[in-house]
Design a protein around this motif. Structure first.
Motif, PDB file in Angstrom:
ATOM      1  N   LEU A 134       0.146  -1.076  -0.170  1.00  0.00           N
ATOM      2  CA  LEU A 134      -0.243   0.032   0.336  1.00  0.00           C
ATOM      3  C   LEU A 134       0.359   1.298   0.051  1.00  0.00           C
ATOM      4  O   LEU A 134       1.682   1.819   0.962  1.00  0.00           O
ATOM      5  CB  LEU A 134      -1.195   0.236   1.648  1.00  0.00           C
ATOM      6  N   VAL A 135       0.374   2.066  -0.852  1.00  0.00           N
ATOM      7  CA  VAL A 135       0.694   3.326  -0.879  1.00  0.00           C
ATOM      8  C   VAL A 135       0.308   4.840  -1.544  1.00  0.00           C
ATOM      9  O   VAL A 135      -0.175   4.359  -1.946  1.00  0.00           O
ATOM     10  CB  VAL A 135       2.450   3.082  -2.124  1.00  0.00           C
ATOM     11  N   GLY A 136       0.854   5.562  -0.676  1.00  0.00           N
ATOM     12  CA  GLY A 136       0.403   6.609  -0.645  1.00  0.00           C
ATOM     13  C   GLY A 136      -0.850   7.169  -0.179  1.00  0.00           C
ATOM     14  O   GLY A 136      -2.294   8.445  -0.589  1.00  0.00           O
ATOM     15  N   GLU A 137      -1.873   5.745   0.245  1.00  0.00           N
ATOM     16  CA  GLU A 137      -3.109   6.455   1.072  1.00  0.00           C
ATOM     17  C   GLU A 137      -3.062   6.091   2.523  1.00  0.00           C
ATOM     18  O   GLU A 137      -1.523   6.401   2.706  1.00  0.00           O
ATOM     19  CB  GLU A 137      -3.313   4.682   0.877  1.00  0.00           C
ATOM     20  N   PRO A 138      -3.837   7.016   3.122  1.00  0.00           N
ATOM     21  CA  PRO A 138      -3.960   7.437   5.002  1.00  0.00           C
ATOM     22  C   PRO A 138      -3.132   5.810   5.034  1.00  0.00           C
ATOM     23  O   PRO A 138      -4.017   4.863   5.646  1.00  0.00           O
ATOM     24  CB  PRO A 138      -5.130   7.867   5.258  1.00  0.00           C
ATOM     25  N   GLY A 139      -2.284   5.717   6.232  1.00  0.00           N
ATOM     26  CA  GLY A 139      -1.251   4.873   6.911  1.00  0.00           C
ATOM     27  C   GLY A 139      -0.509   3.992   6.400  1.00  0.00           C
ATOM     28  O   GLY A 139       0.226   3.696   6.924  1.00  0.00           O
ATOM     29  N   ALA A 140       0.251   4.233   4.955  1.00  0.00           N
ATOM     30  CA  ALA A 140       0.735   4.155   4.329  1.00  0.00           C
ATOM     31  C   ALA A 140       2.125   4.958   3.658  1.00  0.00           C
ATOM     32  O   ALA A 140       1.709   6.482   4.159  1.00  0.00           O
ATOM     33  CB  ALA A 140       0.202   3.057   3.286  1.00  0.00           C
ATOM     34  N   ALA A 141       3.177   4.848   3.274  1.00  0.00           N
ATOM     35  CA  ALA A 141       4.200   5.857   3.137  1.00  0.00           C
ATOM     36  C   ALA A 141       3.717   6.223   1.933  1.00  0.00           C
ATOM     37  O   ALA A 141       3.117   5.960   0.742  1.00  0.00           O
ATOM     38  CB  ALA A 141       5.613   4.725   3.129  1.00  0.00           C
ATOM     39  N   ALA A 142       3.954   7.390   2.380  1.00  0.00           N
ATOM     40  CA  ALA A 142       3.808   8.704   0.676  1.00  0.00           C
ATOM     41  C   ALA A 142       5.361   9.356   0.323  1.00  0.00           C
ATOM     42  O   ALA A 142       5.076   9.442  -1.278  1.00  0.00           O
ATOM     43  CB  ALA A 142       2.856   9.754   1.091  1.00  0.00           C
ATOM     44  N   TRP A 143       5.724   9.403   0.819  1.00  0.00           N
ATOM     45  CA  TRP A 143       6.965   9.803   0.125  1.00  0.00           C
ATOM     46  C   TRP A 143       8.638   9.677   0.784  1.00  0.00           C
ATOM     47  O   TRP A 143       8.444   9.252   2.205  1.00  0.00           O
ATOM     48  CB  TRP A 143       7.498  11.372   0.122  1.00  0.00           C
ATOM     49  N   HIS A 144       9.627   9.171   0.120  1.00  0.00           N
ATOM     50  CA  HIS A 144      10.407   9.261   1.365  1.00  0.00           C
ATOM     51  C   HIS A 144      11.563  10.216  -0.024  1.00  0.00           C
ATOM     52  O   HIS A 144      12.342  11.044  -0.850  1.00  0.00           O
ATOM     53  CB  HIS A 144      11.290   7.982   0.259  1.00  0.00           C
ATOM     54  N   GLU A 145      12.445  11.087   1.462  1.00  0.00           N
ATOM     55  CA  GLU A 145      13.674  11.614   1.245  1.00  0.00           C
ATOM     56  C   GLU A 145      14.555  11.877   1.931  1.00  0.00           C
ATOM     57  O   GLU A 145      15.067  11.936   3.074  1.00  0.00           O
ATOM     58  CB  GLU A 145      12.817  12.811   1.375  1.00  0.00           C
TER      59      GLU A 145
END
Length: 259
Positions: A134-145
């Motif tokens: 799961l990516v980019g949905e509430p409760g999941a990782a959205a971005w890495h910086e």
């Protein structure tokens, strides 16, 4: 929005190394709605996998004695087809091998490296476990910086070692930023942090988690013992804030809407 099936060199997994697994489970379970499964102690060292809506999103691991004194930390893992070759490339391009490739029975191979700026970055060579689902949905990782003290060296390192095809998003004295991929297909970013990572603060990766409402998430997190490190602010990509969990591990949250 990043794909949940990462290409080689792209982020594919995150995990938390913590001094208190029980506290972490309660905190992130309440904040993000996670449920958990604990791996076999002998085979996987009690590694905890977090799930959201039936899909894997992250791992949690108890720190051992060798890590005493090190801060609790969220780690990003990049996908690789060959962890051993990645280790050789890291060493050849100014990085360090902090933890050489190791077999995770049936699941894959993992390793931890230091990049050319000293930031720790993991790699994952998958077998049965492909990465987060799961990516980019509430409760999941959205971005890495990556916040890099040596921006130019960082960009070149990830190009050379992990084959990143990069795009310069901004190149002003105030804000230098390069992404892996471009536009909505970008997978991760590198930020020139030389202006504020002073003294002994090292270059480091930062994980962003998606939330429905940044301000409401901050209040929930603070009520459970988190510390607000950066006040919420609106950006072109959503409303962002930085927190430290109850044992000090830092992370960012982002929502698609303000307020």
């Amino acid at each position: 929005m990043p794909s949940p099936v990462p290409t080689p060199g792209a982020p594919c997994w995150i995990d938390l190394m913590t001094t208190d697994v029980d506290t972490a489970r309660r905190f992130y379970g309440e904040l993000f709605g996670w449920e958990y499964q604990t791996g076999d102690e002998e085979k996987y060292g009690g590694y905890v996998t977090a799930w959201k809506n039936g899909k894997s999103v992250a791992g949690i691991m108890q720190k051992d004695e060798s890590q005493a004194g090190m801060p609790d930390v969220w780690s990003t893992y990049l996908r690789t087809d060959d962890a051993a070759s990645a280790a050789k490339a890291v060493a050849a391009h100014g990085g360090q091998v902090f933890m050489p490739p190791m077999d995770v029975p049936e699941q894959g191979h993992m390793a931890i490296f230091g990049d050319a700026t000293g930031a720790a970055i993991g790699v994952w060579q998958p077998r049965e476990m492909l990465g987060y689902e799961l990516v980019g949905e509430p409760g999941a990782a959205a971005w890495h910086e990556l916040h890099a003290k040596d921006y130019d060296a960082a960009v070149k390192f990830y190009q050379d070692v992990f084959g990143w095809e990069t795009e310069v998003m901004s190149d002003t004295p105030e804000f230098r930023y390069t992404t892996m991929g471009s536009g909505m297909n970008a997978q991760a970013g590198i930020l020139d942090a030389s202006g504020y990572l002073t003294g002994g603060i090292p270059s480091h990766w930062q994980v962003y988690f998606s939330v429905e409402d940044t301000d409401a998430a901050i209040e929930r997190a603070k009520a459970m013992g988190a510390t607000l490190l950066e006040e919420p602010a609106d950006s072109d990509f959503g409303r962002v804030a930085q927190l430290a969990d109850p044992t000090g591990a830092t992370f960012k949250i982002i929502s698609a809407r303000a307020g």
